[in-house]
Enzyme design. Structure first.
Site, PDB file in Angstrom:
ATOM      1  CE  LYS A 195      -4.465   0.684   0.163  1.00 43.33           C
ATOM      2  NZ  LYS A 195      -5.388  -0.234  -0.534  1.00 43.33           N
ATOM      3  CG  ASN A 200     -15.118   5.535  -6.921  1.00 44.08           C
ATOM      4  OD1 ASN A 200     -15.759   6.277  -7.658  1.00 44.08           O
ATOM      5  ND2 ASN A 200     -13.914   5.845  -6.479  1.00 44.08           N
TER       6      ASN A 200
HETATM    7  P1  NAD Z   1     -14.774   6.460  -2.278  1.00 43.41           P
HETATM    8  O1  NAD Z   1     -13.923   7.511  -1.662  1.00 43.41           O
HETATM    9  O2  NAD Z   1     -15.157   6.577  -3.709  1.00 43.41           O
HETATM   10  O3  NAD Z   1     -16.135   6.293  -1.459  1.00 43.41           O
HETATM   11  C1  NAD Z   1     -16.209   6.385  -0.076  1.00 43.41           C
HETATM   12  C2  NAD Z   1     -17.506   7.137   0.221  1.00 43.41           C
HETATM   13  O4  NAD Z   1     -17.749   7.085   1.626  1.00 43.41           O
HETATM   14  C3  NAD Z   1     -17.469   8.609  -0.168  1.00 43.41           C
HETATM   15  O5  NAD Z   1     -18.620   8.936  -0.912  1.00 43.41           O
HETATM   16  C4  NAD Z   1     -17.442   9.339   1.182  1.00 43.41           C
HETATM   17  O6  NAD Z   1     -18.088  10.603   1.136  1.00 43.41           O
HETATM   18  C5  NAD Z   1     -18.201   8.351   2.045  1.00 43.41           C
HETATM   19  N1  NAD Z   1     -17.947   8.442   3.489  1.00 43.41           N
HETATM   20  C6  NAD Z   1     -16.791   8.681   4.154  1.00 43.41           C
HETATM   21  N2  NAD Z   1     -16.981   8.618   5.479  1.00 43.41           N
HETATM   22  C7  NAD Z   1     -18.304   8.319   5.673  1.00 43.41           C
HETATM   23  C8  NAD Z   1     -19.116   8.107   6.807  1.00 43.41           C
HETATM   24  N3  NAD Z   1     -18.616   8.186   8.048  1.00 43.41           N
HETATM   25  N4  NAD Z   1     -20.422   7.833   6.629  1.00 43.41           N
HETATM   26  C9  NAD Z   1     -20.952   7.746   5.381  1.00 43.41           C
HETATM   27  N5  NAD Z   1     -20.232   7.949   4.267  1.00 43.41           N
HETATM   28  C10 NAD Z   1     -18.920   8.212   4.407  1.00 43.41           C
HETATM   29  O7  NAD Z   1     -14.002   5.082  -1.988  1.00 43.41           O
HETATM   30  P2  NAD Z   1     -14.263   3.679  -2.675  1.00 43.41           P
HETATM   31  O8  NAD Z   1     -13.258   3.463  -3.740  1.00 43.41           O
HETATM   32  O9  NAD Z   1     -15.705   3.523  -2.965  1.00 43.41           O
HETATM   33  O10 NAD Z   1     -13.849   2.696  -1.480  1.00 43.41           O
HETATM   34  C11 NAD Z   1     -14.712   2.513  -0.369  1.00 43.41           C
HETATM   35  C12 NAD Z   1     -14.053   1.579   0.630  1.00 43.41           C
HETATM   36  O11 NAD Z   1     -13.814   0.319  -0.001  1.00 43.41           O
HETATM   37  C13 NAD Z   1     -12.682   2.045   1.140  1.00 43.41           C
HETATM   38  O12 NAD Z   1     -12.518   1.632   2.481  1.00 43.41           O
HETATM   39  C14 NAD Z   1     -11.699   1.313   0.257  1.00 43.41           C
HETATM   40  O13 NAD Z   1     -10.450   1.140   0.894  1.00 43.41           O
HETATM   41  C15 NAD Z   1     -12.423   0.000   0.078  1.00 43.41           C
HETATM   42  N6  NAD Z   1     -12.053  -0.729  -1.129  1.00 43.41           N
HETATM   43  C16 NAD Z   1     -12.221  -0.154  -2.340  1.00 43.41           C
HETATM   44  C17 NAD Z   1     -11.883  -0.857  -3.485  1.00 43.41           C
HETATM   45  C18 NAD Z   1     -12.099  -0.271  -4.854  1.00 43.41           C
HETATM   46  O14 NAD Z   1     -12.089  -1.036  -5.837  1.00 43.41           O
HETATM   47  N7  NAD Z   1     -12.325   1.017  -4.976  1.00 43.41           N
HETATM   48  C19 NAD Z   1     -11.370  -2.158  -3.378  1.00 43.41           C
HETATM   49  C20 NAD Z   1     -11.239  -2.734  -2.111  1.00 43.41           C
HETATM   50  C21 NAD Z   1     -11.575  -2.002  -0.989  1.00 43.41           C
END
Ligand code: NAD
Length: 349
Positions: free
Chosen positions: A80, A176
């Site tokens: 990471k 996302n």
């Molecule tokens: P992102 O930043 O696009 O989405 C996260 C969302 O959560 C945002 O819209 C943000 O405003 C919201 N948020 C933050 N804190 C919050 C809270 N306390 N209550 C409600 N909403 C809140 O990120 P992402 O790419 O969608 O990833 C989401 C999670 O999944 C992360 O923890 C990431 O590490 C994990 N993840 C993502 C992927 C991927 O393919 N993008 C893969 C594995 C794990």
């Protein structure tokens, strides 16, 4: 704790602290383990309060990536990168500088997206190295969608195990992955509740899927069969686990449980917990299969998340331990079976 002590405690292979003054770039790159192959892991941009917070995040997330790739049976390890977000960051220059660093590692590390990093940032990295997963790569597909599909397979396994035919699902964070998950659940006719600290995102989900919007501070303890944490880590602490009303916890967020004991609380209360590094592996499965194996379609591999989740649920029930403990044991077993000791040379991609 010093840097080397932190690495030893976490069994992390390599930790790189880097900075580029002109670009305002500062961060850590943790390569946790390359036993099974090159280390895969996204780049996170975050407003860390302290250097220790950033270091702890890098180590924790890289470790989780090793468990994730091992459990998903990929020929890859875990890593990471975390970057400090601050007003003096010259974004494009910073990501290009990071690309130079990644290139210097000669393929030991393959980077990609994580929280706070967008397509333009990755394109900047990609101008300096080919060791980055670019969503614009023809045939790769949408990584966040793949992650959401994987979460959905894991959730199906939990629903089947619990004997729930119809469920109300509360999604925390419709970014996302959360938005894709909501889209899939909506297609399946699921009753949806959503929350996001960004009201516009929650509004979009309400508009697109007819979801009910809940306040962010209430979403995880709302009246729902399933809670799907898709925002940030440590979403469920001990106190919340003790009063959680849902029967299933299954989302994409990395490191959902604030500490390992939280998994035991959920198990004791009969709440099915889908280990994050098992069910959110869809994106990394796609990345690894596309970049390392040249596979055109990863949907069959994503569907295996259902089987793995079922296996973990059954073992946890039979042995009377938490699903988190079972999943970690299975991942470690795969890793150990491949480790040769002493490891004399670095593996190159
Ligand atoms: P992102 O930043 O696009 O989405 C996260 C969302 O959560 C945002 O819209 C943000 O405003 C919201 N948020 C933050 N804190 C919050 C809270 N306390 N209550 C409600 N909403 C809140 O990120 P992402 O790419 O969608 O990833 C989401 C999670 O999944 C992360 O923890 C990431 O590490 C994990 N993840 C993502 C992927 C991927 O393919 N993008 C893969 C594995 C794990």
């Amino acid at each position: 704790m010093g840097l080397l002590e932190s690495m030893t405690a976490d069994d992390c292979e390599q930790l790189i602290a880097f900075q580029n003054r002109a670009a305002g770039l500062r961060g850590f790159l943790a390569i946790h383990d390359t036993t099974l192959g090159p280390a895969l892991g996204g780049i996170r941009l975050w407003r860390y309060a302290t250097e220790n917070d950033a270091l702890a995040d890098a180590l924790r997330l890289a470790h989780a990536m090793t468990l994730k790739t091992a459990l998903a049976e990929l020929p890859a390890g875990g890593a990471k990168t975390v970057l400090f977000d601050h007003p003096g960051l010259h974004r494009e220059q910073a990501f290009e500088a990071l690309g130079c660093l990644i290139e210097s590692l000669g393929g030991r590390y393959l980077s990609g997206p994580d929280v706070g990093v967008g397509a333009a940032d990755l394109e900047a990295v990609g101008r300096r190295t080919s060791h980055v997963a670019l969503e614009s790569a023809p045939g790769l597909g949408d990584i966040s969608e793949m992650t959401a599909i994987g979460v959905w397979h894991g959730l199906r396994a939990c629903l089947d195990f619990a004997g729930l035919r119809r469920a109300r699902v509360a999604v925390q964070g419709v970014g996302n992955v959360g938005l894709w998950l909501a889209r899939i659940l909506h297609r399946e006719g699921t009753d949806l509740l959503v929350a996001d600290v960004d009201p516009e995102r929650a509004r979009l989900a309400a508009q697109e899927f007819g979801a009910r919007v809940v306040a962010p501070e209430e979403i995880l303890n709302t009246e729902a069969d399933v809670v799907a944490p898709c925002a940030l880590g440590a979403a469920i602490d001990r106190a919340l686990a003790e009063r959680l009303r849902a029967r299933i916890v299954c989302g994409s967020a990395n490191n959902v449980l604030a500490s390992p004991e939280v998994g035991d609380v959920l198990a004791r209360r009969g709440i099915l917990y889908a280990p994050d590094f098992l069910v959110n592996a869809g994106g990394v499965i796609r990345g690894a299969e596309f970049y390392l194996l040249g596979r055109a379609d990863s949907h069959p591999s994503l569907a295996h998340i259902y089987d793995r989740m079922q296996k973990v649920l059954a073992l946890a029930r039979d042995r009377g331990i938490s699903t988190a403990a079972v999943a970690e044991e299975l991942a470690r077993a795969r890793l150990q079976s491949s480790k040769t000791f002493p490891q004399l040379t670095w593996r190159q991609a």
